[in-house]
Design an enzyme around this catalytic site. Structure first.
Site, PDB file in Angstrom:
ATOM      1  N   ARG A  70       0.828  -1.207   0.000  1.00 34.86           N
ATOM      2  CA  ARG A  70       0.000   0.000   0.000  1.00 34.86           C
ATOM      3  C   ARG A  70       0.861   1.256   0.000  1.00 34.86           C
ATOM      4  NH1 ARG A  70      -4.407   0.279   4.615  1.00 34.86           N
ATOM      5  NH2 ARG A  70      -5.168  -1.474   3.376  1.00 34.86           N
ATOM      6  N   HIS A  74       0.658   4.297  -2.762  1.00 38.13           N
ATOM      7  CA  HIS A  74       0.396   5.682  -2.367  1.00 38.13           C
ATOM      8  C   HIS A  74       1.560   6.597  -2.741  1.00 38.13           C
ATOM      9  CE1 HIS A  74      -3.301   5.491   0.387  1.00 38.13           C
ATOM     10  NE2 HIS A  74      -3.228   4.333  -0.256  1.00 38.13           N
ATOM     11  N   SER A  84       8.381  10.237  -2.053  1.00 38.04           N
ATOM     12  CA  SER A  84       7.860  11.433  -1.386  1.00 38.04           C
ATOM     13  C   SER A  84       6.952  11.079  -0.210  1.00 38.04           C
ATOM     14  CB  SER A  84       7.104  12.326  -2.376  1.00 38.04           C
ATOM     15  OG  SER A  84       5.997  11.654  -2.940  1.00 38.04           O
ATOM     16  N   GLU A  96       3.304  14.130   2.968  1.00 43.30           N
ATOM     17  CA  GLU A  96       2.034  13.549   2.513  1.00 43.30           C
ATOM     18  C   GLU A  96       1.405  12.634   3.564  1.00 43.30           C
ATOM     19  OE1 GLU A  96       3.220  11.565  -1.093  1.00 43.30           O
ATOM     20  OE2 GLU A  96       4.191  13.385  -1.846  1.00 43.30           O
ATOM     21  N   ASN A 102      -4.184   9.426   3.794  1.00 43.02           N
ATOM     22  CA  ASN A 102      -2.997   8.691   4.243  1.00 43.02           C
ATOM     23  C   ASN A 102      -2.888   8.526   5.752  1.00 43.02           C
ATOM     24  OD1 ASN A 102      -1.933   8.236   1.682  1.00 43.02           O
ATOM     25  ND2 ASN A 102      -0.664  10.078   1.702  1.00 43.02           N
ATOM     26  N   PRO A 171      -7.257   7.138  -5.150  1.00 45.24           N
ATOM     27  CA  PRO A 171      -8.657   6.697  -5.079  1.00 45.24           C
ATOM     28  C   PRO A 171      -9.081   6.492  -3.629  1.00 45.24           C
ATOM     29  CG  PRO A 171      -7.394   5.381  -6.660  1.00 45.24           C
ATOM     30  CD  PRO A 171      -6.407   6.177  -5.867  1.00 45.24           C
ATOM     31  N   HIS A 201      -5.952  -6.014  -2.858  1.00 48.64           N
ATOM     32  CA  HIS A 201      -6.802  -6.051  -1.667  1.00 48.64           C
ATOM     33  C   HIS A 201      -7.123  -7.468  -1.228  1.00 48.64           C
ATOM     34  CE1 HIS A 201      -8.369  -1.651  -2.238  1.00 48.64           C
ATOM     35  NE2 HIS A 201      -7.117  -1.729  -1.839  1.00 48.64           N
ATOM     36  N   ASP A 254     -10.231  -9.265   2.245  1.00 51.50           N
ATOM     37  CA  ASP A 254     -10.529 -10.618   1.776  1.00 51.50           C
ATOM     38  C   ASP A 254     -10.627 -11.482   3.023  1.00 51.50           C
ATOM     39  OD1 ASP A 254     -10.504 -13.224   0.905  1.00 51.50           O
ATOM     40  OD2 ASP A 254      -8.656 -13.071  -0.246  1.00 51.50           O
ATOM     41  N   THR A 257      -8.988 -15.420   2.810  1.00 55.08           N
ATOM     42  CA  THR A 257      -7.537 -15.629   2.970  1.00 55.08           C
ATOM     43  C   THR A 257      -6.856 -14.265   3.122  1.00 55.08           C
ATOM     44  OG1 THR A 257      -7.318 -15.658   0.548  1.00 55.08           O
ATOM     45  CG2 THR A 257      -7.477 -17.801   1.667  1.00 55.08           C
TER      46      THR A 257
END
Length: 339
Positions: A70, A74, A84, A96, A102, A171, A201, A254, A257
């Site tokens: 992730r 990002h 950054s 950020e 975030n 998003p 995901h 999920d 699993t």
């Protein structure tokens, strides 16, 4: 599926009219910046060092794989893959990390620090934090059962960050499909990349704050009235109450699993059980004709998913900021620019 889609049909026209412009924002991967052997002579042990540190981290806690993956995503969606997102706030720089999208969703910074410290001992001033994060993301996926891909190297670390772009470019969990697609197109990523990269995901957790609207909204409408889905929904509601807090409570994206990289995420979408609205939109959105077909494909064929995920991750990792190559640096500490 979602009322927001019906209230904003103009987005379809926007996406179609913008395609030619957005696709002109080509990936800098075509430029001769990144190569597979970039550190072959200057730091030949770089891949081994990153791999060993990631092995220890994921063995200790499998969630570290999702944290690093992730973090990489990002990073790349803001100014390209330039490290950054790793920068701390200072008197002269706003990072950020505290942007609304975030602040409560990113982790893994200390793990990147640890890898950086190892590499600074072995090859001082050679390996950029941006490259470390990109390689670590690849290793994270492999360590929880996912596919391998080659990682071109040679990124520089940005000396700037962009707080506003973090909110604008990334998003959000409750975003509609067309808006998500437009954000990917802006980065030079296709609709196929949207569906494949969303498959990340299959590992990791989501906070109640990000799935509350979904489970108290249209979850029943997409999952139907079957005992298994109803039990799952009841469990989610016990984790995430409609009111009265619980924002930091988490659930696996999920639930089948959660610590293993496979294609079960897409099976959940077929059943209408996607935890995040942005995920379920891939299958249930009225505008998701292409994405729906891809969800079915990846649910039926895990090898096809793995191959496309690998290809899409290379494209993601090759989103570069041309400015970072002219004004960037190799940070000594990933949290601060060099003085």
């Amino acid at each position: 599926m979602a009322p927001s889609l019906h209230s904003r049909p103009f987005l379809l026209l926007f996406v179609l009219l913008s395609l030619s412009i957005l696709c002109m924002r080509s990936l800098d991967a075509s430029e001769p910046y990144l190569t597979l052997d970039y550190y072959a002579s200057s730091c030949p042990s770089v891949l081994e060092i990153v791999r060993k540190e990631m092995e220890c981290a994921v063995l200790s806690d499998p969630r570290n794989a999702a944290f690093i993956l992730r973090l990489h995503f990002h990073d790349c969606f803001v100014q390209g893959c330039d490290g950054s997102v790793l920068l701390d706030d200072t008197i002269t720089l706003q990072g950020e990390k505290k942007a609304s999208i975030n602040i409560n969703s990113l982790d893994g910074f200390r793990l990147i620090d640890r890898i950086k410290n190892k590499l600074e001992s072995e090859c001082p001033g050679i390996v950029s934090c941006a490259d470390i994060l990109t390689v670590a993301a690849r290793d994270a996926v492999i360590l929880v059962g996912g596919p391998y891909w080659d990682v071109p190297l040679g990124r520089k670390d940005s000396t700037t960050a962009n707080y506003d772009l973090a909110t604008a470019n990334l998003p959000a969990a409750n975003e509609d499909l067309l808006s998500i697609i437009s954000k990917f197109l802006y980065q030079g990523l296709s609709v196929t990349d949207v569906v494949a990269l969303s498959g990340a995901h299959t590992i990791g957790m989501a906070r109640c704050e990000n799935f509350r609207a979904r489970i108290y909204g249209d979850f029943k409408g997409t999952s139907g009235n079957n005992p298994v889905s109803n039990t799952y929904l009841s469990n989610l509601k016990s984790i995430c109450p409609a009111t009265g807090g619980g924002e930091d409570n988490t659930a696996g994206m999920d639930y089948v699993t959660p610590n293993y990289f496979d294609n079960s995420f897409y099976h959940l979408l077929l059943k209408g059980e996607g935890l995040l609205n942005s995920d379920q939109e891939l299958y249930s959105s009225l505008f998701g004709i292409q994405t729906k077909g891809l969800v079915k494909k990846y649910a039926e064929d895990s090898l096809a998913f793995f191959q496309q995920f690998s290809d899409s991750m290379v494209k993601l990792g090759n989103i570069t900021n041309a400015d970072s190559f002219s004004t960037g640096e190799v940070r000594k500490n990933c949290r601060f620019v060099n003085t």
